[in-house]
Design an enzyme around this catalytic site. Structure first.
Site, PDB file in Angstrom:
ATOM      1  N   GLY A 141       0.795  -1.215   0.000  1.00 58.89           N
ATOM      2  CA  GLY A 141       0.000   0.000   0.000  1.00 58.89           C
ATOM      3  C   GLY A 141       0.830   1.269   0.000  1.00 58.89           C
ATOM      4  CG  ASP A 174      -0.862   9.210   3.361  1.00 62.34           C
ATOM      5  OD1 ASP A 174      -0.195   8.179   3.523  1.00 62.34           O
ATOM      6  OD2 ASP A 174      -0.845  10.160   4.180  1.00 62.34           O
ATOM      7  N   GLY A 175      -0.296   6.249   1.249  1.00 60.52           N
ATOM      8  CA  GLY A 175       0.900   5.641   0.663  1.00 60.52           C
ATOM      9  C   GLY A 175       2.202   6.276   1.106  1.00 60.52           C
ATOM     10  NE  ARG A 232      10.430  -2.368   3.105  1.00 61.49           N
ATOM     11  CZ  ARG A 232       9.374  -2.992   3.636  1.00 61.49           C
ATOM     12  NH1 ARG A 232       9.297  -3.134   4.941  1.00 61.49           N
ATOM     13  NH2 ARG A 232       8.422  -3.476   2.872  1.00 61.49           N
ATOM     14  NE  ARG A 239       5.352  -8.358   1.690  1.00 60.69           N
ATOM     15  CZ  ARG A 239       5.617  -7.509   2.666  1.00 60.69           C
ATOM     16  NH1 ARG A 239       5.091  -7.690   3.855  1.00 60.69           N
ATOM     17  NH2 ARG A 239       6.380  -6.473   2.430  1.00 60.69           N
ATOM     18  CG  ASP A 331       0.024  -8.656   6.192  1.00 59.44           C
ATOM     19  OD1 ASP A 331      -0.569  -9.196   7.144  1.00 59.44           O
ATOM     20  OD2 ASP A 331       0.283  -7.441   6.166  1.00 59.44           O
ATOM     21  CG  ASN A 332       3.462  -7.651   8.717  1.00 59.17           C
ATOM     22  OD1 ASN A 332       3.397  -7.132   7.612  1.00 59.17           O
ATOM     23  ND2 ASN A 332       2.868  -7.129   9.774  1.00 59.17           N
TER      24      ASN A 332
END
Length: 579
Positions: A141, A174-175, A232, A239, A331-332
């Site tokens: 996102g 808002d990303g 990163r 994931r 998802d992590n």
């Protein structure tokens, strides 16, 4: 069980001199390795090339069906961006010339304001279970991958900007990202790596020069904070949820689970692709004489077992250093067994098994420190369910992977704790009583184990002096607790004496696994407070300290101190998922 290929044996006929010559040549060749400019990076966009993509290129929030990614460009507003900090070791992995960080256009390139030559940007589609509930599509996102590159060792590395703007997966957000959370992510990525724990890495952190509104406590009082973007770096950001989303969408998308699994094995687990019967990867399930799981006959089962074991090993290492992730949603969870997505993380200060650094998690403490091993197992079960739904594994293989997770976790945890206390073999009662004592007296987890290496086997030490080496950690304890600790130290010394290892050798060994410096939340906050006023020196200094967590580092002792009183206020010791 390691399913990696064994290192080639050195032929008996090779002399020590020839080995030394070879190492010298290898070392010198590494020294003259070409350092690249950004324009010369070797891009290879396998994810986009080999996997199905979203035919749409807009960033309207929506369900993205039958696709692993959406092509999207960074769109964060930037005004006079500044480079806050960068990692020399990550630059080295990428063969990047350190002089590139001095370029005036570097902050523009790594805030997404200017495109990188050769890059191909996209956001990944994935789903996940959040706090145990299926959340459906989530996706990148606010993270936008700039592309994948191959370094001089043919290693594949993905570069990703976090906070680079909206994507189809942004939902109502808002990303963007703020300086506060970006500093935490940058520093912890590098700190966890320096502790010897698998993790995504961080190449750079830049400010955008714009402000971002955030309601940190979800209390209806948002405030404007400086915007920032972290670059990163990981060999992959895939994931568990990358597979779950397609398995959840019915028959039409099940082929994507297989395609994505094939891609992942090919590029990130190539040793599994090359297995043969000679690898001897057949195991009895214990359910009957002829009930055997043969991992060489199903690469997906072999892969699942390795993912399970990497995850177990990762969490055992977290437990060893007192790291609490804070948001272990599926998802992590990285399929490569990496620590990924640094949100409201925290290292233990006072030892409290129920510690959670996430304000959202307080009611149930689902993701508290003590629960991480069980949550890892639950998450592996969800990942295995996705593979099972796509008919890539059977029930027996599913169960075997779950069994291997538990066995690997216990083996690795016991190995970690054995090294931490400096004994020759794991002693469940001794370690259990130690942790219970630490919990009762709220002993600082990191400092205690560092001090424990000062205990000597010398039997002439009188009982009233036994706790002197631990005095700095055992503060304000009464007579009853002193007696409990003295009793434990006596048993501990007897165990040390039986091992026959010298005090000096044991101290050196223990200090190599018990860090003196960890990224305590209050240290992060001090660096954040200064950075928000435009002074980035503390961020850079903290990075340097955390790059050598096991060294004494004379002059830096203040970074090993207990948290001050102000460190326990909300927003420092505990944070929300919001950033």
């Amino acid at each position: 069980m390691s399913m990696g290929s064994p290192p080639p044996a050195v032929p008996a006929a090779v002399s020590d001199d020839s080995v030394a010559d070879g190492l010298e040549k290898q070392s010198s060749s590494e020294d003259v390795r070409v350092k690249l400019k950004l324009e010369d990076l070797n891009w290879d966009h396998s994810f986009v090339r080999e996997l199905p993509g979203d035919p749409r290129t807009d960033i309207v929030s929506r369900e993205v069906l039958h696709a692993c990614y959406s092509k999207v460009s960074p769109s964060a507003e930037v005004e006079n961006p500044q480079l806050v900090v960068w990692s020399e070791s990550v630059a080295d992995i990428l063969d990047l010339d350190p002089k590139e960080f001095e370029r005036p256009d570097f902050p523009f390139l790594f805030s997404g304001a200017s495109p990188l030559k050769g890059g191909l940007s996209y956001a990944q589609c994935y789903g996940g279970h959040q706090f145990g509930m299926w959340a459906g599509q989530l996706g990148d996102g606010r993270a936008i991958t700039l592309g994948e590159l191959l370094n001089s060792k043919s290693q594949r590395w993905e570069l990703q900007l976090k906070g680079a703007g909206k994507t189809p997966y942004s939902r109502f957000a808002d990303g963007l990202a703020v300086l506060r959370s970006s500093i935490r992510e940058f520093l912890c990525s590098e700190a966890i790596h320096s502790l010897g724990i698998p993790t995504t890495r961080a190449l750079s952190l830049v400010t955008t020069g714009k402000f971002v509104s955030r309601d940190m406590f979800y209390d209806g009082n948002p405030k404007d904070e400086p915007g920032a973007i972290v670059c990163r770096v990981a060999q992959s950001f895939l994931r568990f949820g990358s597979f779950q989303i397609h398995a959840s969408r019915g028959k039409e998308d099940l082929d994507i689970v297989r395609t994505l699994a094939d891609y992942t094995i090919k590029h990130h687990f190539p040793h599994i692709e090359n297995m043969s019967k000679s690898d001897g990867l057949s195991f009895s399930t214990g359910e009957g004489n002829n009930d055997v799981v043969d991992l060489t006959s199903n690469k997906y089962a072999a892969w699942l077992v390795e993912v399970a074991e990497r995850t177990a090993s990762l969490i055992a290492r977290w437990q060893g250093v007192g790291f609490t992730h804070g948001v272990l949603n599926t998802d992590n969870m990285s399929v490569l067994g990496l620590t990924i997505d640094y949100g409201p993380f925290g290292f233990l200060d006072a030892f409290d098994p129920s510690f959670t650094p996430n304000t959202t998690d307080i009611p149930g403490r689902r993701y508290c420190f003590a629960n991480q091993p069980d949550i890892g197992s639950w998450n592996i079960g969800q990942f295995a369910t996705a593979l099972s739904t796509a008919q890539l594994i059977n029930k027996k293989e599913f169960n075997y992977a779950m069994e291997r997770y538990g066995t690997k976790l216990m083996d690795d945890y016991q190995a970690v704790m054995t090294k931490k206390v400096g004994i020759s073999k794991y002693n469940k009662e001794l370690v259990g009583e130690l942790l219970n004592n630490m919990a009762v007296d709220k002993v600082d987890y990191t400092n205690f184990f560092r001090l424990l290496s000062n205990i000597r086997v010398d039997s002439n030490v009188p009982d009233e002096k036994l706790l002197v080496p631990l005095k700095a950690a055992l503060l304000d304890i009464g007579k009853e607790r002193r007696e409990a600790w003295t009793s434990w130290v006596k048993r501990y010394r007897a165990e040390l004496s039986a091992s026959g290892i010298s005090d000096e050798e044991r101290k050196a060994s223990m200090n190599s696994v018990n860090p003196k410096y960890i990224l305590r939340n209050y240290l992060c906050q001090s660096a954040i407070d200064m950075a928000e006023q435009g002074d980035f020196e503390e961020v850079r200094r903290l990075l340097k300290v955390m790059e050598r967590p096991y060294d004494e580092q004379p002059g830096m002792e203040r970074y090993a101190r207990l948290p001050p009183a102000w460190a326990y206020r909300p927003g420092v010791c505990m944070l929300s998922c919001s950033s």
